[in-house]
Design an enzyme around this catalytic site. Structure first.
Site, PDB file in Angstrom:
ATOM      1  CD  GLU A  89      -3.201  -7.005   3.744  1.00 12.25           C
ATOM      2  OE1 GLU A  89      -4.055  -6.258   4.294  1.00 12.25           O
ATOM      3  OE2 GLU A  89      -1.974  -6.801   3.834  1.00 12.25           O
ATOM      4  CD  GLU A  98      -3.034  -1.168   2.152  1.00 14.65           C
ATOM      5  OE1 GLU A  98      -3.071  -0.205   2.936  1.00 14.65           O
ATOM      6  OE2 GLU A  98      -3.899  -2.062   2.132  1.00 14.65           O
TER       7      GLU A  98
END
Length: 533
Positions: free
Chosen positions: A291, A144
């Site tokens: 995820e 991220e």
């Protein structure tokens, strides 16, 4: 993700209306190009949709690598993602069929993105040194980065390309893919999915990244959390839609531009990513959900972080992926998903939910029991599978004996089979006898939560501990002899109580009950890794 779970997806209120007429965009999206045909997937079992797990290490008492790998094998987990390239774990995975994505931590991006030599050294040290004995299938570059570490964003593509070039030099670029996981917030206006697009401030990075992924047949990695969609859009996004629960047609989310019906939030998020890629003229990159999960515990601000909801979400997610039904926009392609996460990371900072995303506690005790029967055997901690209760390894005999005495006394387990001359007397050890008594009590109590604890000396196993003519109470095997009905005193185990047990145990004395079982309701359903390898 490891740093924080940012990137919440905000659904507009239009999702609640199925009465909106289709707009002119309907024509555009009804002819939306499809991804590569699924026949290739069907031809190669390794390319079929799968469910893997993320392994975070902010855990007290994390299993040593060898025990961790044994545990993964027991649980039938064949795909894992690491947030680094831990050499001990990679070595322990050698010779197994477990496929692994290794990670480049964000704090290494500067060095790798600035130097081809550093990137080549990283690949040599963390990939080439273990492959093919360890089945590394991907390199996740950072985590991220665009949303949690924007100052490093300019280094992302140089790092990815340098690592890829190092794989080319090692002739591993076809076997090992390079990509980077993104938070959901890189996509804006995500519902309806047909209107989604990447944040335009990130186009200078997203476009070359997608072109690279297309050229190298690598996936777009996304961390997608319907939990946060629900939390940030209460009153708009129903809980049932977030948990994959069956919906009536009136509760389905409808994209007014395509008239596609969405029965769950994750599919809408995935399709929003595909539409966003299409808006940048990329249509041949497959999405990989690196995820997704649901927390099992939270503070007063997160009342929906519960074991029931976590069980429901993850169980339904597993079945949804392994059903291979794709999404409304792309039914021909089902994204693989990595569950967040294997263990509760108790060392993570507040809020409480941050430490409670795991399927298991650090000692391999399930946080909750999933319901994934019929999903190809993935994960053994399933209430629909046969389970047994046995004594843990490494517990001293005196402590085990005390627990054994309680099970055969106040616990009223049937301990007749572990008396001298009976089928389960041999081997004549406290651990062997305790395992039988524990399983007898566990099965008698209907395998209820907390009934395989005995103050922390017992654990759940999915492997039948029966041996020879000794058939454990929970076994489906049939003994060769007809069991003799014993007296009520013997059947509750009092005939077995050892010389160190207090006589009042067989008369229902409370003191021993309190001593042994004061913590009997604690949730400790551990899997005996060493017994199951």
């Amino acid at each position: 993700m490891k740093l924080q779970r940012s990137g919440l997806v905000f659904f507009s209120s239009t999702m609640a209306s199925s009465k909106l007429t289709a707009s002119l965009l309907f024509t555009l999206f009804i002819f939306f190009p499809t991804l590569p045909p699924s026949s290739e997937t069907a031809a190669d079992p390794d390319k079929e949709p799968y469910v893997g797990v993320n392994i975070g290490t902010d855990v007290s008492g994390l299993l040593r690598p060898e025990a961790l790998v044994s545990f993964l094998q027991v649980q039938k987990i064949n795909h894992v993602r690491l947030y680094d390239a831990d050499p001990n774990i990679l070595k322990a995975l050698s010779g197994t069929k477990i496929r692994v994505i290794v990670g480049v931590p964000n704090n290494q991006l500067l060095a790798i993105g600035s130097s081809n030599a550093t990137a080549a050294s990283w690949i040599g040290r963390n990939v080439v040194a273990y492959y093919p004995q360890t089945l590394i299938i991907g390199v996740a570059v950072g985590d991220e980065v665009l949303t949690t570490l924007p100052s490093s964003a300019p280094l992302l593509m140089p790092a990815i390309e340098s690592l890829y070039n190092a794989l080319v030099a090692a002739n591993l670029h076809s076997q090992i893919k390079v990509s980077t996981p993104h938070a959901a917030s890189v996509i804006l206006d995500t519902f309806p999915p047909s209107q989604a697009f990447f944040n335009q401030s990130l186009t200078s990075i997203m476009l070359p990244l997608l072109q690279f992924l297309s050229k190298t047949a690598s996936p777009l990695m996304m961390n997608l959390y319907p939990y946060y969609v629900f939390m940030q859009n209460k009153g708009v996004v129903p809980l049932d839609n977030s948990l994959f629960k069956p919906l009536t047609p009136s509760k389905e989310m409808v994209d007014p531009n395509t008239l596609l019906h969405y029965t769950n939030v994750l599919d809408a998020m995935i399709d929003a990513a595909y539409v966003s890629m299409k808006n940048l003229n990329v249509t041949d990159v497959v999405l990989l959900v690196t995820e997704s999960g649901w927390p099992s515990k939270g503070d007063s601000k997160e009342p929906h972080a519960s074991k029931d909801n976590a069980d429901t979400y993850n169980s339904n997610l597993i079945k949804h992926i392994l059903d291979r039904s794709g999404t409304p926009l792309h039914p021909e392609v089902t994204s693989s998903v990595y569950l967040y996460e294997l263990f509760n990371e108790d060392l993570r900072p507040p809020p409480i939910s941050e430490a409670n995303w795991g399927l298991f506690y650090a000692n391999t005790t399930p946080v909750y029991l999933l319901h994934v029967s019929g999903s190809g055997g993935f994960l053994a901690n399933d209430t629909t599978n046969q389970t047994y209760c046995v004594a843990m390894d490494g517990v001293d005999s005196k402590t085990l004996q005390t627990a054994l005495d309680w099970a055969c006394g106040p616990g009223q387990a049937n301990c007749s089979e572990i008396q001298p001359g009976e089928d389960c007397y041999q081997p004549n050890s406290v651990k062997s006898h305790a395992s039988y008594a524990f399983d007898s009590y566990y099965q008698k109590e209907g395998k209820a939560l907390g009934t395989c604890d005995f103050k922390g000396v017992a654990m759940i196993t999915t492997t039948d501990p029966s041996h020879g003519s000794c058939i454990f109470p929970g076994s489906k095997r049939v003994s060769n002899k007809t069991r003799q009905v014993v007296s009520s005193n013997e059947s509750n185990g009092c005939a077995y109580i050892s010389k160190i047990a207090l006589s009042r145990s067989c008369r229902g004395g409370d003191s021993m009950l309190h001593i042994i079982s004061s913590n009997i309701l604690s949730i400790s359903l551990a899997v005996a890794v060493s017994l199951l390898t």
